[in-house]
Design a protein around this motif. Structure first.
Motif, short mmCIF file in Angstrom:
data_model
loop_
_atom_site.label_atom_id
_atom_site.label_comp_id
_atom_site.label_asym_id
_atom_site.label_seq_id
_atom_site.Cartn_x
_atom_site.Cartn_y
_atom_site.Cartn_z
N ALA A 51 21.91 8.21 -3.40
CA ALA A 51 22.77 7.19 -2.80
C ALA A 51 22.93 6.01 -3.76
O ALA A 51 21.96 5.49 -4.30
CB ALA A 51 22.19 6.72 -1.48
N ASP A 52 24.16 5.58 -3.94
CA ASP A 52 24.50 4.50 -4.88
C ASP A 52 24.64 3.19 -4.12
O ASP A 52 25.60 3.00 -3.37
CB ASP A 52 25.80 4.86 -5.60
CG ASP A 52 26.20 3.82 -6.64
OD1 ASP A 52 25.43 2.85 -6.85
OD2 ASP A 52 27.27 3.98 -7.26
N ILE A 60 23.32 4.14 3.33
CA ILE A 60 22.00 3.51 3.35
C ILE A 60 21.94 2.65 4.61
O ILE A 60 22.89 1.92 4.90
CB ILE A 60 21.79 2.64 2.09
CG1 ILE A 60 21.88 3.50 0.82
CG2 ILE A 60 20.44 1.92 2.14
CD1 ILE A 60 21.86 2.70 -0.46
N PRO A 61 20.87 2.72 5.39
CA PRO A 61 20.79 1.92 6.62
C PRO A 61 21.01 0.43 6.34
O PRO A 61 20.56 -0.09 5.31
CB PRO A 61 19.38 2.18 7.14
CG PRO A 61 19.01 3.52 6.56
CD PRO A 61 19.67 3.57 5.21
N GLU A 62 21.68 -0.25 7.24
CA GLU A 62 21.93 -1.67 7.08
C GLU A 62 20.61 -2.44 6.97
O GLU A 62 19.63 -2.11 7.64
CB GLU A 62 22.73 -2.21 8.28
CG GLU A 62 24.12 -1.60 8.41
CD GLU A 62 25.04 -1.94 7.23
OE1 GLU A 62 24.83 -3.00 6.59
OE2 GLU A 62 25.95 -1.15 6.95
N GLU A 63 20.60 -3.43 6.10
CA GLU A 63 19.47 -4.32 5.85
C GLU A 63 18.30 -3.62 5.16
O GLU A 63 17.24 -4.23 4.96
CB GLU A 63 18.99 -5.00 7.14
CG GLU A 63 20.07 -5.83 7.82
CD GLU A 63 19.57 -6.51 9.08
OE1 GLU A 63 18.37 -6.44 9.39
OE2 GLU A 63 20.40 -7.13 9.78
N ASP A 64 18.47 -2.37 4.76
CA ASP A 64 17.41 -1.65 4.05
C ASP A 64 17.22 -2.27 2.67
O ASP A 64 18.17 -2.70 2.01
CB ASP A 64 17.79 -0.17 3.92
CG ASP A 64 16.63 0.69 3.46
OD1 ASP A 64 16.07 1.41 4.30
OD2 ASP A 64 16.29 0.64 2.26
N VAL A 65 15.97 -2.28 2.20
CA VAL A 65 15.67 -2.86 0.89
C VAL A 65 16.37 -2.11 -0.24
O VAL A 65 16.60 -2.68 -1.33
CB VAL A 65 14.14 -2.89 0.66
CG1 VAL A 65 13.59 -1.48 0.48
CG2 VAL A 65 13.77 -3.77 -0.54
N ASN A 66 16.76 -0.86 0.01
CA ASN A 66 17.44 -0.10 -1.04
C ASN A 66 18.85 -0.60 -1.33
O ASN A 66 19.49 -0.14 -2.28
CB ASN A 66 17.46 1.39 -0.67
CG ASN A 66 16.12 2.03 -0.87
OD1 ASN A 66 15.61 2.13 -1.98
ND2 ASN A 66 15.50 2.46 0.22
N TRP A 67 19.36 -1.53 -0.51
CA TRP A 67 20.63 -2.18 -0.84
C TRP A 67 20.46 -3.22 -1.94
O TRP A 67 21.43 -3.65 -2.55
CB TRP A 67 21.23 -2.86 0.40
CG TRP A 67 22.01 -1.96 1.30
CD1 TRP A 67 21.71 -1.63 2.59
CD2 TRP A 67 23.23 -1.29 0.99
NE1 TRP A 67 22.68 -0.79 3.09
CE2 TRP A 67 23.62 -0.56 2.14
CE3 TRP A 67 24.05 -1.22 -0.14
CZ2 TRP A 67 24.78 0.22 2.19
CZ3 TRP A 67 25.20 -0.44 -0.10
CH2 TRP A 67 25.55 0.27 1.05
N ILE A 68 19.24 -3.67 -2.20
CA ILE A 68 19.03 -4.74 -3.17
C ILE A 68 19.27 -4.26 -4.58
O ILE A 68 18.65 -3.30 -5.05
CB ILE A 68 17.60 -5.32 -3.05
CG1 ILE A 68 17.34 -5.80 -1.61
CG2 ILE A 68 17.40 -6.45 -4.04
CD1 ILE A 68 18.32 -6.83 -1.12
N ASN A 69 20.20 -4.95 -5.28
CA ASN A 69 20.52 -4.64 -6.67
C ASN A 69 21.00 -5.96 -7.32
O ASN A 69 22.20 -6.23 -7.38
CB ASN A 69 21.60 -3.56 -6.76
CG ASN A 69 21.84 -3.08 -8.17
OD1 ASN A 69 21.50 -3.75 -9.14
ND2 ASN A 69 22.46 -1.92 -8.30
N GLY A 99 26.46 -3.17 -2.92
CA GLY A 99 27.61 -3.00 -2.04
C GLY A 99 27.51 -3.84 -0.79
O GLY A 99 28.42 -3.83 0.05
N ARG A 100 26.41 -4.58 -0.62
CA ARG A 100 26.22 -5.48 0.51
C ARG A 100 25.95 -6.89 0.00
O ARG A 100 25.39 -7.08 -1.08
CB ARG A 100 25.03 -5.04 1.38
CG ARG A 100 25.28 -3.77 2.19
CD ARG A 100 26.29 -4.01 3.30
NE ARG A 100 26.48 -2.81 4.09
CZ ARG A 100 27.33 -1.84 3.78
NH1 ARG A 100 28.07 -1.92 2.68
NH2 ARG A 100 27.46 -0.78 4.57
N PRO A 101 26.33 -7.91 0.78
CA PRO A 101 25.92 -9.27 0.44
C PRO A 101 24.39 -9.37 0.46
O PRO A 101 23.72 -8.61 1.16
CB PRO A 101 26.54 -10.12 1.55
CG PRO A 101 27.64 -9.27 2.12
CD PRO A 101 27.16 -7.85 1.99
#
Length: 205
Positions: A51-52, A60-69, A99-101
């Motif tokens: 998942a990118d 990726i589930p919302e607010e998941d730490v894997n969104w952090i980049n 891809g998330r704020p």
């Protein structure tokens, strides 16, 4: 007596059954199947490998730490001179590639073990500039004393497409910060600190 017991048992069963309408993972009722009078059920399975988190449509589930980049500097500096008490520092960048704020919070500032005794008039601030700033100036040291229990939300960075919401509200994916303050010194002091930044992905739900 039997009637009372039966009534209590029925009430318990009804009340106990109510939560079954909601999945333990918080899935909304409209996304569930109520299997009633059937011996089987089919469940759709969707998977993503690799998942990118730069893709706003990534599963990726919302607010998941894997969104952090996020890109931040590994080292920063501040300084002044014996002739000028004003503290100066370069300007540093924080960039969100997700891809998330992402909300950025200063939640720790620790001194090195070998630091000298600080001037009593030493003030050091973290100054943040950008779009959607929450706290423009955060005190890290005041009167020679480190801030205690630092927990200062600094800014929310838009996603990598400069969107703050799923509806496309405009923002900026990058911000800058620097250090300001004052201190009176007569000789050179070498100081070390560790600034901790916390990142939280912002949900689009």
């Amino acid at each position: 007596m039997k009637k009372i017991v039966s009534t209590m048992l029925l009430a318990t069963l009804v009340l106990g059954a109510a939560p079954l309408a909601f999945a333990q993972d918080g899935t909304a009722p409209e996304r569930q199947n109520n299997v009633n009078g059937q011996g089987s059920a089919e469940i759709e399975v969707n998977g993503t490998l690799g998942a990118d988190n730069k893709d706003p449509d990534a599963t990726i589930p919302e607010e998941d730490v894997n969104w952090i980049n996020v890109t931040v500097p590994t080292k920063t500096i501040f300084y002044n001179t014996a002739d000028d008490p004003a503290i100066k520092a370069p300007t540093y960048n924080i960039v969100n590639h997700s891809g998330r704020p992402v909300t950025v919070t200063a939640n720790g500032f620790e001194a090195g073990e070998d630091n000298s005794v600080l001037p009593e008039d030493f003030d050091l601030n973290l100054a943040v500039s950008g779009n959607n700033v929450t706290t423009a100036t955060t005190s890290l040291i005041a009167g020679g004393q480190l801030a205690e229990n630092l927990n200062s939300e600094l800014i929310t960075l838009a996603n990598n497409e400069n969107h703050l919401t799923v509806d496309g509200a405009a923002g900026e994916s990058a911000a800058t910060f620097t250090y300001t303050g004052t201190a009176t010194v007569e000789e050179q002091l070498e100081l070390t600190y560790t600034l901790n930044l916390k990142f939280d992905a912002v949900s689009w739900n």
